[in-house]
Design a protein around this motif. Structure first.
Motif, mmCIF file in Angstrom:
data_model
loop_
_atom_site.group_PDB
_atom_site.id
_atom_site.type_symbol
_atom_site.label_atom_id
_atom_site.label_comp_id
_atom_site.label_asym_id
_atom_site.label_seq_id
_atom_site.Cartn_x
_atom_site.Cartn_y
_atom_site.Cartn_z
ATOM 1 N N LEU A 154 0.880 -1.301 -0.021
ATOM 2 C CA LEU A 154 0.016 -0.048 0.111
ATOM 3 C C LEU A 154 0.864 1.247 0.201
ATOM 4 C CD1 LEU A 154 -3.080 0.889 -0.145
ATOM 5 C CD2 LEU A 154 -2.780 0.704 2.595
ATOM 6 N N ARG A 155 1.871 1.421 0.681
ATOM 7 C CA ARG A 155 2.973 2.229 0.493
ATOM 8 C C ARG A 155 3.410 2.483 -0.801
ATOM 9 N NH1 ARG A 155 4.963 0.933 4.840
ATOM 10 N NH2 ARG A 155 4.239 2.603 6.418
ATOM 11 N N LYS A 156 3.785 1.528 -1.566
ATOM 12 C CA LYS A 156 4.196 1.778 -2.981
ATOM 13 C C LYS A 156 3.110 2.196 -3.645
ATOM 14 C CE LYS A 156 7.233 -2.054 -2.762
ATOM 15 N NZ LYS A 156 7.453 -3.595 -3.297
ATOM 16 N N ALA A 157 1.734 1.582 -3.447
ATOM 17 C CA ALA A 157 0.474 2.057 -4.431
ATOM 18 C C ALA A 157 0.408 3.756 -3.851
ATOM 19 C CB ALA A 157 -0.620 1.613 -3.788
ATOM 20 N N HIS A 158 0.508 4.151 -2.660
ATOM 21 C CA HIS A 158 0.374 5.664 -2.148
ATOM 22 C C HIS A 158 1.358 6.370 -3.067
ATOM 23 C CE1 HIS A 158 0.376 9.397 0.157
ATOM 24 N NE2 HIS A 158 1.838 9.073 0.110
ATOM 25 N N ALA A 159 2.555 5.917 -3.305
ATOM 26 C CA ALA A 159 3.659 6.648 -4.212
ATOM 27 C C ALA A 159 2.978 7.185 -5.652
ATOM 28 C CB ALA A 159 4.927 5.958 -4.273
ATOM 29 N N ASN A 160 1.978 6.330 -6.140
ATOM 30 C CA ASN A 160 1.593 6.583 -7.481
ATOM 31 C C ASN A 160 0.084 7.525 -7.399
ATOM 32 O OD1 ASN A 160 3.143 5.374 -9.324
ATOM 33 N ND2 ASN A 160 1.960 3.728 -9.736
ATOM 34 N N GLU B 78 -1.352 2.626 10.793
ATOM 35 C CA GLU B 78 -0.575 2.565 9.726
ATOM 36 C C GLU B 78 -0.808 3.084 8.403
ATOM 37 O OE1 GLU B 78 3.469 1.143 8.412
ATOM 38 O OE2 GLU B 78 2.376 1.411 10.415
ATOM 39 N N PHE B 79 -2.307 3.199 8.264
ATOM 40 C CA PHE B 79 -2.769 3.896 6.989
ATOM 41 C C PHE B 79 -2.662 5.482 7.148
ATOM 42 C CE2 PHE B 79 -6.770 5.422 4.930
ATOM 43 C CZ PHE B 79 -6.467 4.844 3.495
ATOM 44 N N GLU B 80 -2.925 5.902 8.245
ATOM 45 C CA GLU B 80 -2.499 7.478 8.532
ATOM 46 C C GLU B 80 -0.874 7.722 8.273
ATOM 47 O OE1 GLU B 80 -4.795 9.958 8.945
ATOM 48 O OE2 GLU B 80 -6.227 7.970 8.744
ATOM 49 N N ARG B 81 -0.098 6.677 8.755
ATOM 50 C CA ARG B 81 1.373 7.082 8.464
ATOM 51 C C ARG B 81 1.497 6.901 6.910
ATOM 52 N NH1 ARG B 81 5.454 6.382 11.626
ATOM 53 N NH2 ARG B 81 6.400 5.039 9.837
ATOM 54 N N ILE B 82 0.943 6.026 6.020
ATOM 55 C CA ILE B 82 1.192 5.571 4.730
ATOM 56 C C ILE B 82 0.470 7.112 4.057
ATOM 57 C CG2 ILE B 82 0.294 4.726 2.875
ATOM 58 C CD1 ILE B 82 0.444 1.966 4.598
ATOM 59 N N LYS B 83 -0.487 7.454 4.427
ATOM 60 C CA LYS B 83 -0.888 8.610 3.746
ATOM 61 C C LYS B 83 -0.268 9.921 3.786
ATOM 62 C CE LYS B 83 -5.189 8.457 5.466
ATOM 63 N NZ LYS B 83 -6.646 9.236 5.832
ATOM 64 N N ALA B 84 0.432 9.997 5.227
ATOM 65 C CA ALA B 84 1.321 11.156 5.492
ATOM 66 C C ALA B 84 2.689 11.028 4.689
ATOM 67 C CB ALA B 84 1.488 11.274 6.763
ATOM 68 N N GLY B 85 2.823 10.107 4.138
ATOM 69 C CA GLY B 85 4.250 9.819 3.353
ATOM 70 C C GLY B 85 5.271 8.893 4.199
ATOM 71 N N PHE B 86 4.765 8.354 5.119
ATOM 72 C CA PHE B 86 5.934 7.613 6.040
ATOM 73 C C PHE B 86 5.726 6.130 5.798
ATOM 74 C CE2 PHE B 86 4.917 11.656 8.318
ATOM 75 C CZ PHE B 86 6.465 12.075 8.494
#
Length: 349
Positions: free
Chosen positions: A198-204, A341-349
């Protein structure tokens, strides 16, 4: 959803603790934006002359925190994964099923699940259900490009994808993409793999969408070509003349969710009207509206039996052969890990 709902968009969500659509002062429903449409309470309005008063939330954790902080309503509309947490927080109380005859039309699995029914008392009444899959701009994207969920990581899609601003839907995508189709059996290792994906998907991702109207706007402008979407959005956009495809049979699969209503403790309004509202929601009239106008399914199995296979296929409710992750209640500690973790991912961490 009609044009009024589309115009409201995310602005309506900001009114989460106000009565944005004041009507019957004896019943306050805390709900997702869009469910204030008349088609959801036809029988209630016939009896009382208007629908309930509505207040809105944009995401279930937001709703939970508002209720915990003292916001009062009579009825709320969470999805299945939230019920254990809301029950533990003592936010909800049982329904009186004798006042809701149509409850008998629900599938047995809904009427016996121990998360929803405790010591013979019913705390959650499922009402609506839908599917989440890949919505795509069919003028720009070929069907074979969405044969795998890996499209969300494709470098060529950088800045052209959108994900739900909803922890369950986004993690359903990530679990499927990493090989988990039953999250009730997910381990911490499965969670870590899903989070990394999901972190990789966030980058896109160009944007996270909060509701179907917001996603429709992103796709209508061409900003977003690929989205992990409820079936509501492609159904509405096709109806509005847009060439939007909906793929539920990517090789890794798609997900299914269901939501319903809870009886909030110490509600300020009428307990009698709260039960009448649920009985109205479980009617054939509401089933007709939610399937034909929204593309969602309804928990009344008798009502759903009146729709032919062609109609169900058209709105994305047909049976599929690919894996399907059912967004069922999960271990509450795992869900809390997902939320953080979702909040961290959305914040770019």
């Amino acid at each position: 959803m009609n044009r009024m709902t589309k115009l409201l968009g995310t602005a309506a969500l900001a009114l989460a603790t106000t009565s944005a659509f004041a009507a019957d002062p004896d019943l306050l429903v805390f709900d997702w934006s869009g469910f204030e449409e008349e088609g959801f309470f036809v029988k209630y309005a016939e009896k009382h002359g208007s629908g309930p008063t509505y207040a809105f939330f944009g995401e279930e954790e937001e709703a939970f925190q508002k209720l915990r902080s003292g916001f009062k309503a009579d009825v709320a509309h969470p999805c299945s994964q939230s019920i254990e947490k809301w029950a533990q927080a003592e936010l909800i109380e049982p329904w009186d099923i004798s006042k809701i005859p149509s409850y008998a039309t629900l599938a047995e699995t809904y009427r016996t699940d121990p998360t929803f029914v405790r010591d013979g008392e019913v705390y959650f009444i499922p009402t609506d259900l839908g599917m989440t899959g890949i919505a795509y701009n069919a003028d720009e994207i070929k069907p074979e490009q969405v044969a795998s969920l890996e499209i969300f990581l494709d470098p060529e899609m950088s800045g052209r994808t959108s994900l739900p601003d909803n922890v369950e839907d986004s993690y359903a995508l990530a679990y499927l993409a990493t090989g988990t189709s039953d999250w009730t059996k997910a381990t911490e290792e499965d969670f870590k793999k899903a989070s990394d994906w999901l972190r990789k998907a966030h980058a896109n991702a160009r944007a996270y969408w909060a509701d179907g109207a917001e996603l429709a706007q992103l796709m209508a402008t061409g900003e977003v070509l690929i989205a992990w979407s409820w079936n509501e959005t492609p159904v509405q956009m096709v109806g509005d003349g847009y060439n939007i495809g909906f793929e539920r049979e990517a090789k890794e699969g798609s997900s299914a969710w269901f939501c319903g209503y809870v009886n909030l403790k110490d509600g300020p309004g009428s307990e009698e009207k709260a039960h009448e509202f649920i009985e109205s929601f479980l009617s054939q009239e509401t089933a007709d509206y939610i399937v034909n106008e929204w593309g969602y399914g309804h928990s009344n199995t008798t009502a759903m039996g009146t729709f032919d296979e062609e109609t169900l296929t058209e709105v994305g409710l047909n049976q599929i052969t690919a894996p399907q992750l059912e967004q069922l209640p999960m271990d509450i500690s795992l869900r809390e890990m997902m939320i953080k973790e979702f909040e961290r991912i959305k914040a770019g961490f």
